[in-house]
Design an enzyme around this catalytic site. Structure first.
Site, PDB file in Angstrom:
ATOM      1  N   LYS A 103       7.594  62.648  -3.022  1.00 30.68           N
ATOM      2  CA  LYS A 103       8.789  63.467  -2.760  1.00 30.68           C
ATOM      3  C   LYS A 103       8.394  64.713  -1.973  1.00 30.68           C
ATOM      4  O   LYS A 103       9.072  65.108  -1.028  1.00 30.68           O
ATOM      5  CB  LYS A 103       9.484  63.858  -4.069  1.00 30.68           C
ATOM      6  CG  LYS A 103      10.102  62.672  -4.820  1.00 30.68           C
ATOM      7  CD  LYS A 103      11.279  62.061  -4.067  1.00 30.68           C
ATOM      8  CE  LYS A 103      11.850  60.836  -4.754  1.00 30.68           C
ATOM      9  NZ  LYS A 103      12.765  60.049  -3.926  1.00 30.68           N
ATOM     10  N   TYR A 108       4.170  59.670  -7.605  1.00 30.60           N
ATOM     11  CA  TYR A 108       5.616  59.661  -7.342  1.00 30.60           C
ATOM     12  C   TYR A 108       6.084  61.038  -6.868  1.00 30.60           C
ATOM     13  O   TYR A 108       6.749  61.177  -5.850  1.00 30.60           O
ATOM     14  CB  TYR A 108       6.387  59.242  -8.613  1.00 30.60           C
ATOM     15  CG  TYR A 108       7.837  59.674  -8.590  1.00 30.60           C
ATOM     16  CD1 TYR A 108       8.759  58.975  -7.833  1.00 30.60           C
ATOM     17  CD2 TYR A 108       8.269  60.799  -9.298  1.00 30.60           C
ATOM     18  CE1 TYR A 108      10.091  59.395  -7.774  1.00 30.60           C
ATOM     19  CE2 TYR A 108       9.575  61.224  -9.250  1.00 30.60           C
ATOM     20  CZ  TYR A 108      10.478  60.515  -8.485  1.00 30.60           C
ATOM     21  OH  TYR A 108      11.788  60.944  -8.424  1.00 30.60           O
ATOM     22  N   SER A 146      13.752  65.530  -5.598  1.00 28.56           N
ATOM     23  CA  SER A 146      13.770  65.657  -7.056  1.00 28.56           C
ATOM     24  C   SER A 146      13.249  67.020  -7.468  1.00 28.56           C
ATOM     25  O   SER A 146      12.419  67.618  -6.774  1.00 28.56           O
ATOM     26  CB  SER A 146      12.858  64.563  -7.623  1.00 28.56           C
ATOM     27  OG  SER A 146      12.525  64.839  -8.950  1.00 28.56           O
TER      28      SER A 146
HETATM   29  C1  UD1 Z   1      11.220  61.993 -14.321  1.00 30.97           C
HETATM   30  C2  UD1 Z   1      10.746  62.784 -13.129  1.00 30.97           C
HETATM   31  C3  UD1 Z   1      11.857  62.958 -12.145  1.00 30.97           C
HETATM   32  C4  UD1 Z   1      12.369  61.618 -11.748  1.00 30.97           C
HETATM   33  C5  UD1 Z   1      12.856  60.881 -12.971  1.00 30.97           C
HETATM   34  C6  UD1 Z   1      13.301  59.495 -12.535  1.00 30.97           C
HETATM   35  C7  UD1 Z   1       8.981  64.416 -13.450  1.00 30.97           C
HETATM   36  C8  UD1 Z   1       8.614  65.732 -13.974  1.00 30.97           C
HETATM   37  N1  UD1 Z   1      10.249  64.071 -13.571  1.00 30.97           N
HETATM   38  O1  UD1 Z   1      12.136  62.851 -15.011  1.00 30.97           O
HETATM   39  O2  UD1 Z   1      11.398  63.593 -10.995  1.00 30.97           O
HETATM   40  O3  UD1 Z   1      13.369  61.761 -10.807  1.00 30.97           O
HETATM   41  O4  UD1 Z   1      11.800  60.804 -13.916  1.00 30.97           O
HETATM   42  O5  UD1 Z   1      12.611  58.476 -13.080  1.00 30.97           O
HETATM   43  O6  UD1 Z   1       8.164  63.703 -12.927  1.00 30.97           O
HETATM   44  N2  UD1 Z   1      11.861  61.203 -23.312  1.00 30.97           N
HETATM   45  C9  UD1 Z   1      11.657  60.860 -24.639  1.00 30.97           C
HETATM   46  N3  UD1 Z   1      11.637  59.533 -24.967  1.00 30.97           N
HETATM   47  C10 UD1 Z   1      11.831  58.534 -24.038  1.00 30.97           C
HETATM   48  C11 UD1 Z   1      12.042  58.903 -22.683  1.00 30.97           C
HETATM   49  C12 UD1 Z   1      12.045  60.253 -22.359  1.00 30.97           C
HETATM   50  O7  UD1 Z   1      11.473  61.708 -25.508  1.00 30.97           O
HETATM   51  O8  UD1 Z   1      11.789  57.353 -24.401  1.00 30.97           O
HETATM   52  C13 UD1 Z   1      11.884  62.625 -22.956  1.00 30.97           C
HETATM   53  C14 UD1 Z   1      10.808  63.000 -21.970  1.00 30.97           C
HETATM   54  O9  UD1 Z   1       9.629  63.353 -22.634  1.00 30.97           O
HETATM   55  C15 UD1 Z   1      11.447  64.153 -21.243  1.00 30.97           C
HETATM   56  C16 UD1 Z   1      12.938  63.850 -21.277  1.00 30.97           C
HETATM   57  O10 UD1 Z   1      13.107  62.889 -22.308  1.00 30.97           O
HETATM   58  O11 UD1 Z   1      11.199  65.332 -21.941  1.00 30.97           O
HETATM   59  C17 UD1 Z   1      13.476  63.290 -19.989  1.00 30.97           C
HETATM   60  O12 UD1 Z   1      12.650  62.201 -19.603  1.00 30.97           O
HETATM   61  P1  UD1 Z   1      13.052  61.201 -18.409  1.00 30.97           P
HETATM   62  O13 UD1 Z   1      14.422  60.706 -18.617  1.00 30.97           O
HETATM   63  O14 UD1 Z   1      11.957  60.190 -18.302  1.00 30.97           O
HETATM   64  O15 UD1 Z   1      13.097  62.129 -17.129  1.00 30.97           O
HETATM   65  P2  UD1 Z   1      11.998  63.145 -16.549  1.00 30.97           P
HETATM   66  O16 UD1 Z   1      10.638  62.817 -17.006  1.00 30.97           O
HETATM   67  O17 UD1 Z   1      12.511  64.519 -16.806  1.00 30.97           O
END
Ligand code: UD1
Length: 343
Positions: free
Chosen positions: A155, A151, A126
């Protein structure tokens, strides 16, 4: 005879899409999955798309005895190892679960490979291994920073375990794939992301809110140092991502590289913000999304997107699908789940 590939975590989100691509390329696939975050119904979706029902065993990769009997029953040419726990927040509260599940699983597979003459393993890593990048886009040579969660640490540790084992002279090869943010679903609508419980990731939360399962999406922060203040990610279509695995497995099995371990970023090379993605969803679905800005989520990276040049040149792989089509596929999948009465 067709080459036989073991896909661990093959009923999961990326795993199921990869199984379909492997079957399409003529590989015989055996899936193992402990069904902790997926459902055996996924096998029907795979079969509908490819016309081939993959062999499936409900099995946990931490169970070495079970794995050993599987390796005796089947002679695998290669492994694609997806099976892992992947919720960042949960890993902070249950670190040992993550270390046991993610690390023991990999060690068991590696230990069995030489004895059973399995040539190569593709490992799901990842972009989390990079932490907060010093600059974007980020390439494979960027320094690995201390992990922000157990997590992420699993990785990093697993990448090191693979490197150490291969370089100790073990008769295996490995390709480590660092995914950015996989989203979307198969265009057939037969398989897609199906998180159990409340989604932790952005896109399933968007589509579940769009269809009325969740009342409101929380956007975690609009005060980041980005053009619109929300976080930026490299959102990559899951079918594009799945295709890279077929190229990787073939590369290992056909000895196309002299390197025993190779690492590739899998991303589009373009960043999109959380608010941009919401806009695209509203455009392609015709729905207006109920969302509100809330505080930042602990552990989030501000912005990260891939430098995918190495995968483009060396693997001959490029992400092709647009964000619009990808978000539409995610929305169609969500509607399909409703039609089927699943959600
Ligand atoms: C995270 C992990 C990634 C992992 C993936 C799978 C980190 C940095 N990244 O990705 O390695 O493979 O999860 O589970 O650890 N967001 C919102 N509202 C929500 C959900 C998300 O605003 O309800 C925003 C988050 O703040 C983020 C973006 O959307 O900025 C993406 O979030 P998400 O889909 O959870 O993925 P990552 O955190 O990037």
């Amino acid at each position: 005879m067709n080459r036989k590939i073991l896909v661990t975590g093959g009923t999961g989100y990326i795993g199921s899409h990869t199984v379909v691509e492997l079957q399409g390329a003529g590989y015989e696939v055996v899936i193992i999955d402990n069904l902790s975050n997926s459902n055996a119904d996924v096998l029907d979706g795979i079969t509908k798309i490819s016309g081939i029902k993959p062999l499936f065993y409900e099995m946990d990769c931490t169970d070495k005895n079970a794995l050993e009997s599987l390796f005796k029953e089947h002679s695998f040419d290669g492994i694609i190892h997806f099976a892992a726990s992947k919720a960042v927040g949960e890993s902070v509260h249950k670190p040992l679960l993550y270390y046991r599940n993610n690390i023991v699983s990999l060690i068991n597979l590696l230990e069995l490979m030489p004895e059973h003459k399995v040539k190569g393993i593709v490992f799901s890593s990842s972009c989390t291994v990079y932490g907060e990048p010093d600059k974007n886009p980020i390439d494979e040579n960027a320094p690995i920073k201390p992990a922000a969660s157990p997590y992420g640490n699993t990785k990093q540790i697993n990448e090191e375990i693979i490197q150490d084992f291969v370089h100790s002279g073990a008769p295996i090869k490995s390709i480590i794939l660092r995914y950015f943010n996989p989203i979307g679903a198969h265009p057939s609508g037969e398989i897609g992301e199906l998180p159990i419980g409340v989604p932790q990731n952005l896109v399933p939360f968007i589509t579940q809110t769009g269809i009325g399962i969740r009342e409101q999406l929380s956007v975690f922060g609009d005060d980041y140092n980005t053009p619109d203040g929300s976080c930026i990610r490299d959102f990559i279509n899951v079918v594009d991502l799945a295709k890279a695995h077929v190229i990787a497995i073939e590369r290992m099995l056909e000895d196309k590289s002299d390197e025993k371990v190779e690492i590739f970023n899998l991303g589009t090379g373009k960043g999109a913000s959380v608010l941009e993605l919401i806009n695209i969803f509203e455009k392609v679905s015709g729905e207006s999304l109920n969302y509100k800005i809330v505080n930042r989520r602990e552990g989030d990276i501000e912005q990260i997107w891939a430098q995918p040049d190495k995968a483009n040149k060396v693997l001959g792989w490029t992400a092709r699908e647009s964000l619009e089509d990808t978000m539409l596929s995610a929305w169609n999948w969500q509607k399909r789940l409703r039609e089927k009465g699943i959600m």
